[in-house]
Write a protein that holds these residues in place. Structure first.
Motif, PDB file in Angstrom:
ATOM      1  N   MET A   1      15.932  32.101   9.232  1.00  0.00           N
ATOM      2  CA  MET A   1      14.665  32.766   9.106  1.00  0.00           C
ATOM      3  C   MET A   1      13.683  32.069  10.048  1.00  0.00           C
ATOM      4  O   MET A   1      13.553  30.851  10.029  1.00  0.00           O
ATOM      5  N   THR A   2      13.005  32.857  10.825  1.00  0.00           N
ATOM      6  CA  THR A   2      12.092  32.289  11.820  1.00  0.00           C
ATOM      7  C   THR A   2      10.712  32.126  11.200  1.00  0.00           C
ATOM      8  O   THR A   2      10.416  32.618  10.105  1.00  0.00           O
ATOM      9  N   GLN A   4       8.018  33.428  12.335  1.00  0.00           N
ATOM     10  CA  GLN A   4       7.323  34.716  12.348  1.00  0.00           C
ATOM     11  C   GLN A   4       7.697  35.538  11.099  1.00  0.00           C
ATOM     12  O   GLN A   4       6.823  36.132  10.464  1.00  0.00           O
ATOM     13  N   GLU A   5       8.964  35.567  10.734  1.00  0.00           N
ATOM     14  CA  GLU A   5       9.393  36.273   9.534  1.00  0.00           C
ATOM     15  C   GLU A   5       8.796  35.647   8.287  1.00  0.00           C
ATOM     16  O   GLU A   5       8.403  36.334   7.343  1.00  0.00           O
ATOM     17  N   ILE A   8       5.201  36.718   8.005  1.00  0.00           N
ATOM     18  CA  ILE A   8       5.126  38.102   7.524  1.00  0.00           C
ATOM     19  C   ILE A   8       5.335  38.145   6.014  1.00  0.00           C
ATOM     20  O   ILE A   8       4.623  38.839   5.287  1.00  0.00           O
TER      21      ILE A   8
END
Length: 104
Positions: A1-2, A4-5, A8
């Motif tokens: 999981m990055t 950015q994710e 979000i």
């Protein structure tokens, strides 16, 4: 999981939390309002019974007394004509007062 994710997901979670808080606040306002109105209705009924029944009884007795005393009747018949409606009214009031006032 990055990252950015993850950002979000945090943003969506924050939006959902705000929605849940707004819903909770609305529900609590509604519950408080309903409880307040329920309490007001209970006390209004109690006060109405406390003042309304004696006032109605006095007006009824006064009207009955004036009608019966002006009628050309014998004394025992006058007493019966006054006593019977008063007994019926007393029984009706007693039945009304036996119902719970503050718990309804």
């Amino acid at each position: 999981m990055t990252d950015q994710e993850l950002d979000i997901l945090f943003t969506e979670s924050a939006k959902r939390q705000q929605s849940v808080n707004q819903i909770n606040a609305t529900v609590m306002r509604t519950v408080r309002r309903d409880l307040r109105w329920q309490t007001i209705r209970k006390w209004a009924r109690l006060i109405g019974l406390c003042f309304g029944i004696p006032l109605a009884l006095v007006c009824y007795i006064w009207a009955l007394w004036h009608v019966i005393t002006d009628a050309p009747l014998q004394t025992p018949l006058r007493i019966v004509c006054i006593a019977l409606p008063l007994i019926a009214l007393t029984v009706l009031i007693a039945r009304t007062l036996n119902k719970p006032i503050l718990n309804s």
